[in-house]
Design a protein around this motif. Structure first.
Motif, PDB file in Angstrom:
ATOM      1  N   ARG A 116       0.879  -1.222  -0.001  1.00  0.00           N
ATOM      2  CA  ARG A 116       0.085  -0.069  -0.058  1.00  0.00           C
ATOM      3  C   ARG A 116       0.906   1.198   0.041  1.00  0.00           C
ATOM      4  O   ARG A 116       1.658   1.662   1.003  1.00  0.00           O
ATOM      5  CB  ARG A 116      -0.913  -0.009   1.385  1.00  0.00           C
ATOM      6  N   LEU A 142      -2.501  -5.091  -9.588  1.00  0.00           N
ATOM      7  CA  LEU A 142      -3.234  -3.620  -8.803  1.00  0.00           C
ATOM      8  C   LEU A 142      -4.664  -3.942  -8.243  1.00  0.00           C
ATOM      9  O   LEU A 142      -5.513  -4.334  -8.952  1.00  0.00           O
ATOM     10  CB  LEU A 142      -3.177  -2.629  -9.794  1.00  0.00           C
ATOM     11  N   GLU A 144      -6.061  -1.478  -6.276  1.00  0.00           N
ATOM     12  CA  GLU A 144      -6.831  -0.139  -5.887  1.00  0.00           C
ATOM     13  C   GLU A 144      -6.104   0.778  -6.378  1.00  0.00           C
ATOM     14  O   GLU A 144      -4.763   0.706  -6.172  1.00  0.00           O
ATOM     15  CB  GLU A 144      -7.111  -0.104  -4.541  1.00  0.00           C
ATOM     16  N   SER A 145      -6.572   1.940  -6.704  1.00  0.00           N
ATOM     17  CA  SER A 145      -5.766   3.326  -6.915  1.00  0.00           C
ATOM     18  C   SER A 145      -6.565   4.350  -6.558  1.00  0.00           C
ATOM     19  O   SER A 145      -7.864   4.184  -6.883  1.00  0.00           O
ATOM     20  CB  SER A 145      -5.066   3.348  -8.472  1.00  0.00           C
ATOM     21  N   ARG A 146      -6.154   5.551  -6.063  1.00  0.00           N
ATOM     22  CA  ARG A 146      -7.104   6.473  -5.679  1.00  0.00           C
ATOM     23  C   ARG A 146      -6.200   7.694  -5.778  1.00  0.00           C
ATOM     24  O   ARG A 146      -5.000   7.725  -5.218  1.00  0.00           O
ATOM     25  CB  ARG A 146      -7.779   6.236  -4.171  1.00  0.00           C
ATOM     26  N   THR A 147      -6.622   8.861  -6.119  1.00  0.00           N
ATOM     27  CA  THR A 147      -5.926  10.193  -6.145  1.00  0.00           C
ATOM     28  C   THR A 147      -6.689  10.966  -5.231  1.00  0.00           C
ATOM     29  O   THR A 147      -7.966  11.314  -5.606  1.00  0.00           O
ATOM     30  CB  THR A 147      -6.056  10.840  -7.680  1.00  0.00           C
ATOM     31  N   VAL A 153      -1.165  10.226  -4.307  1.00  0.00           N
ATOM     32  CA  VAL A 153      -1.635   9.074  -5.094  1.00  0.00           C
ATOM     33  C   VAL A 153      -1.421   7.707  -4.091  1.00  0.00           C
ATOM     34  O   VAL A 153      -0.764   7.428  -3.661  1.00  0.00           O
ATOM     35  CB  VAL A 153      -1.371   8.509  -6.494  1.00  0.00           C
ATOM     36  N   HIS A 154      -2.820   6.981  -3.846  1.00  0.00           N
ATOM     37  CA  HIS A 154      -2.383   5.719  -3.226  1.00  0.00           C
ATOM     38  C   HIS A 154      -2.826   4.671  -4.213  1.00  0.00           C
ATOM     39  O   HIS A 154      -3.542   4.537  -5.102  1.00  0.00           O
ATOM     40  CB  HIS A 154      -3.852   5.533  -2.341  1.00  0.00           C
ATOM     41  N   LEU A 155      -1.745   3.586  -4.214  1.00  0.00           N
ATOM     42  CA  LEU A 155      -1.679   2.371  -4.834  1.00  0.00           C
ATOM     43  C   LEU A 155      -1.684   1.041  -3.933  1.00  0.00           C
ATOM     44  O   LEU A 155      -0.968   1.072  -3.038  1.00  0.00           O
ATOM     45  CB  LEU A 155      -0.420   2.663  -5.820  1.00  0.00           C
ATOM     46  N   TYR A 157      -1.165  -2.949  -4.122  1.00  0.00           N
ATOM     47  CA  TYR A 157      -0.798  -3.936  -5.071  1.00  0.00           C
ATOM     48  C   TYR A 157      -0.941  -5.302  -4.154  1.00  0.00           C
ATOM     49  O   TYR A 157      -0.416  -5.266  -3.017  1.00  0.00           O
ATOM     50  CB  TYR A 157       0.292  -3.701  -5.634  1.00  0.00           C
TER      51      TYR A 157
END
Length: 164
Positions: A116, A142, A144-147, A153-155, A157
């Motif tokens: 994360r 991937l 989840e992703s969120r800006t 930016v949150h990634l 994996y």
């Protein structure tokens, strides 16, 4: 400093943690949160984080500390042994891991199931790498992703282990 949106996200992330493993430097940084709720001028989202963080069990990996405060204990075994023991226990919540040196060691030992990552829109030179420098390749999926409004930016994996 995180804005309110990012701090709420962090609160939600930590709320799902059952135990947090920290390196010495991160532990010392996070000591602030062990007594912060005594500050009457603390905003609601920060107070909420302190209320989540303080009771959370923490294991600190350090060769220089002889004692720790709050709901923490010094690691009594190596990283792999501590994680193996924690995974064997029927406890709710995730095992979280923080601190660049500790994260790199866990990655090198292939002990991480999920990454994360928060990417902040700031470039800094130097620092300690989170990822091992050896020729270890990890395939990731991937999840989840969120800006955020702050452009962070949150990634999230999942590590694809051989045989998955």
């Amino acid at each position: 400093m995180p804005d309110e949106e990012l701090h709420r996200h962090s609160n939600d992330e930590v709320r799902g943690v059952g135990v947090h493993l920290l390196g010495r430097r991160l532990y010392e940084t996070m000591l602030y949160w062990e007594t912060v709720n005594l500050d009457i001028e603390l905003d609601a989202v920060s107070r909420e984080f302190a209320e989540i963080w303080q009771p959370l069990p923490k294991i600190v990996f350090s060769t220089t500390l002889s004692e720790v405060r709050g709901n923490a204990r010094l690691a009594t075994h190596g990283l792999a042994e501590e994680i193996e023991r924690l995974r064997a226990e029927p406890a709710p919540g995730d095992i979280a891991l923080g601190g660049a040196t500790l994260a790199a060691a866990a990655a090198e030992l292939d002990l991480i199931d999920e990454y994360r990552i928060l990417i902040h829109p700031v470039l800094l030179g130097g620092g300690i790498p989170f990822f091992p420098r050896k020729d270890a390749r990890r395939n990731l999926e991937l999840l989840e992703s969120r800006t955020f409004g702050s452009r962070v930016v949150h990634l999230r994996y999942r590590v694809i282990h051989p045989g998955d």
